[in-house]
Design a protein around this motif. Structure first.
Motif, short mmCIF file in Angstrom:
data_model
loop_
_atom_site.label_atom_id
_atom_site.label_comp_id
_atom_site.label_asym_id
_atom_site.label_seq_id
_atom_site.Cartn_x
_atom_site.Cartn_y
_atom_site.Cartn_z
N VAL A 1 98.98 -12.55 24.91
CA VAL A 1 97.57 -12.64 25.30
C VAL A 1 96.66 -12.56 24.09
N LYS A 2 97.00 -11.72 23.12
CA LYS A 2 96.14 -11.58 21.93
C LYS A 2 96.06 -12.88 21.14
N GLY A 3 97.04 -13.78 21.34
CA GLY A 3 97.06 -15.06 20.64
C GLY A 3 96.30 -16.17 21.34
N PHE A 4 95.73 -15.87 22.52
CA PHE A 4 94.89 -16.85 23.21
C PHE A 4 93.50 -16.85 22.57
N ASP A 5 92.90 -18.01 22.46
CA ASP A 5 91.49 -18.09 22.03
C ASP A 5 90.56 -17.87 23.22
N LEU B 1 91.80 -9.87 34.22
CA LEU B 1 90.47 -9.64 33.64
C LEU B 1 90.53 -8.51 32.62
N TYR B 2 91.14 -7.40 33.01
CA TYR B 2 91.20 -6.23 32.13
C TYR B 2 92.17 -6.45 30.97
N ASP B 3 93.25 -7.22 31.22
CA ASP B 3 94.16 -7.57 30.12
C ASP B 3 93.43 -8.36 29.05
N TYR B 4 92.68 -9.37 29.47
CA TYR B 4 91.95 -10.20 28.50
C TYR B 4 90.90 -9.38 27.76
N LEU B 5 90.21 -8.51 28.49
CA LEU B 5 89.21 -7.65 27.83
C LEU B 5 89.87 -6.75 26.79
N ALA C 1 92.47 -7.34 25.07
CA ALA C 1 92.84 -8.13 23.90
C ALA C 1 91.61 -8.56 23.10
N GLY C 2 90.42 -8.36 23.68
CA GLY C 2 89.18 -8.72 22.99
C GLY C 2 88.81 -10.18 23.07
N ILE C 3 89.56 -10.98 23.85
CA ILE C 3 89.34 -12.43 23.85
C ILE C 3 88.26 -12.82 24.86
N PRO C 4 87.52 -13.91 24.58
CA PRO C 4 86.55 -14.40 25.56
C PRO C 4 87.26 -14.94 26.80
N ILE C 5 86.54 -14.95 27.91
CA ILE C 5 87.14 -15.27 29.21
C ILE C 5 86.33 -16.35 29.91
N ALA C 6 87.03 -17.33 30.47
CA ALA C 6 86.41 -18.33 31.34
C ALA C 6 86.93 -18.10 32.76
N SER C 7 86.02 -17.96 33.71
CA SER C 7 86.43 -17.61 35.07
C SER C 7 85.62 -18.36 36.11
N VAL C 8 86.24 -18.58 37.26
CA VAL C 8 85.46 -19.00 38.42
C VAL C 8 84.63 -17.79 38.85
N ASP C 9 83.69 -18.02 39.75
CA ASP C 9 82.73 -16.98 40.10
C ASP C 9 83.32 -16.02 41.14
N VAL C 10 84.06 -15.03 40.66
CA VAL C 10 84.63 -13.98 41.50
C VAL C 10 83.69 -12.77 41.45
N PRO D 1 81.98 -11.18 16.51
CA PRO D 1 82.81 -9.97 16.39
C PRO D 1 82.32 -8.82 17.27
N GLU D 2 81.00 -8.72 17.45
CA GLU D 2 80.48 -7.62 18.27
C GLU D 2 80.86 -7.80 19.75
N HIS D 3 81.00 -9.06 20.19
CA HIS D 3 81.44 -9.30 21.57
C HIS D 3 82.91 -8.93 21.73
N ARG D 4 83.69 -9.23 20.72
CA ARG D 4 85.12 -8.88 20.76
C ARG D 4 85.28 -7.37 20.86
N LEU D 5 84.51 -6.64 20.06
CA LEU D 5 84.57 -5.19 20.09
C LEU D 5 84.07 -4.64 21.42
N ALA D 6 83.01 -5.24 21.95
CA ALA D 6 82.46 -4.79 23.24
C ALA D 6 83.48 -4.97 24.36
N ARG D 7 84.20 -6.10 24.34
CA ARG D 7 85.21 -6.31 25.37
C ARG D 7 86.30 -5.24 25.30
N ARG D 8 86.74 -4.92 24.10
CA ARG D 8 87.77 -3.90 23.94
C ARG D 8 87.26 -2.52 24.38
N ASN D 9 86.00 -2.24 24.10
CA ASN D 9 85.42 -0.96 24.52
C ASN D 9 85.35 -0.86 26.05
#
Length: 309
Positions: free
Chosen positions: A195-199, A219-223, A225-234, A266-274
């Motif tokens: 997962v960490k290797g996904f863009d 959702l929480y796995d991707y967060l 890993a700090g990676i951005p997420i594309a999702s349908v509207d759940v 980078p601040e978004h990546r950190l925010a996701r991990r937090n």
């Protein structure tokens, strides 16, 4: 009766006279709820809208609905993983609590400390748009097929078990495309390393009653890993905007994916991990323990000490 005796023997062996008992399926109202008459607290943990499963007949849905009504009325506490489930279940039990899903944050932190990627993933060109988990009827493979056809410069990576069902033909069409890569099942300990290797992490679900009531574990796995997420509207995903890019419709998923690809701050990546760190499984256990302890204390005789077996 045989199972009742087996449970009583197990409780005796464990020296548990009055356990806290968890139920996980509506059908347990008829075949399990009375198996442990000395239960100190009965907890129903709802992780899905069970009547929303697509393969069930109308008659079976009605049966599940009636079973669940009985379960909700008989248990002491109800735990649900999404706000939609809370709104649906709380009218039948006032002691209903929202405790969303979580993540093994430590596993992702350890994976991120390791600069290496699995060799099969490393060999795939970037950008990598990935999906990790069960590839089932819940995943909208048509969305992904269109996206892969329209964006040949993107690599689509799938990790997990395949149960495509009625979408089997679409899955085969995806696999035939040069920018689609299925890496198969991997050991759960290795999932964070993939997962960490996904863009971009993908949540490309079919919008139905089951999904609308869900709280996606991915959702929480991707967060984490700090990676951005594309999702349908759940509904359960909306609160994480702007760290998740939502598609207004299935046809709009490409725009969400492009937005996620551009989200490299980078601040978004950190925010996701937090955010993920605050939603660890350890945090969830504390939430559930607090609910249970409060209920036990409220029902305990005056001056007695509450202990959870």
């Amino acid at each position: 009766m045989a199972r009742r005796h087996s449970l009583q023997r197990a409780l005796c062996k464990l020296q548990m006279s009055r356990p806290v008992v968890f139920f996980s399926q509506p059908s347990m109202v008829t075949d399990s709820i009375d198996e442990i008459p000395a239960a100190r607290l009965r907890v129903y943990h709802v992780v899905d809208e069970y009547t929303g499963y697509g393969q069930f007949s109308p008659a079976r849905r009605r049966r599940i609905q009636e079973q669940e009504k009985g379960m909700l009325r008989q248990v002491d506490v109800v735990l649900v993983v999404s706000q939609k489930l809370y709104e649906a279940k709380s009218p039948l039990n006032a002691h209903t609590y929202l405790v969303p899903n979580g993540v093994n944050y430590r596993a992702y932190a350890a994976a991120l400390d390791d600069p290496r990627l699995p060799e099969d993933l490393q060999a795939i060109r970037r950008p990598r748009l990935g999906y990790s988990g069960l590839i089932s009827q819940k995943v909208d493979l048509e969305i992904l097929k269109s996206l892969a056809q329209e964006n040949t410069e993107w690599s689509f990576v799938f990790v997990g078990e395949v149960r495509a069902g009625e979408q089997a033909e679409t899955w085969r069409a995806l696999l035939a495309m040069p920018n689609v890569h299925y890496l198969g099942l991997v050991d759960i300990s290795q999932v964070p390393h993939y997962v960490k290797g996904f863009d971009v992490g993908l949540l490309p679900y079919v919008l139905n009653r089951q999904v609308e009531n869900s709280c996606p574990l991915k959702l929480y796995d991707y967060l984490a890993a700090g990676i951005p997420i594309a999702s349908v509207d759940v509904p359960a995903v909306r609160e994480f905007v702007p760290y998740v890019h939502l598609a207004d419709s299935p046809q709009d998923f490409g725009r969400a994916a492009r937005g996620a690809l551009a989200d490299t701050a980078p601040e978004h990546r950190l925010a996701r991990r937090n955010i993920a760190a605050q939603n660890s499984w350890e945090a969830r256990v504390e939430q559930i323990s607090t609910v249970i302890e409060n209920h036990l204390a409220a029902n305990a005789p005056s001056g007695s000490q509450v202990e959870i077996e």
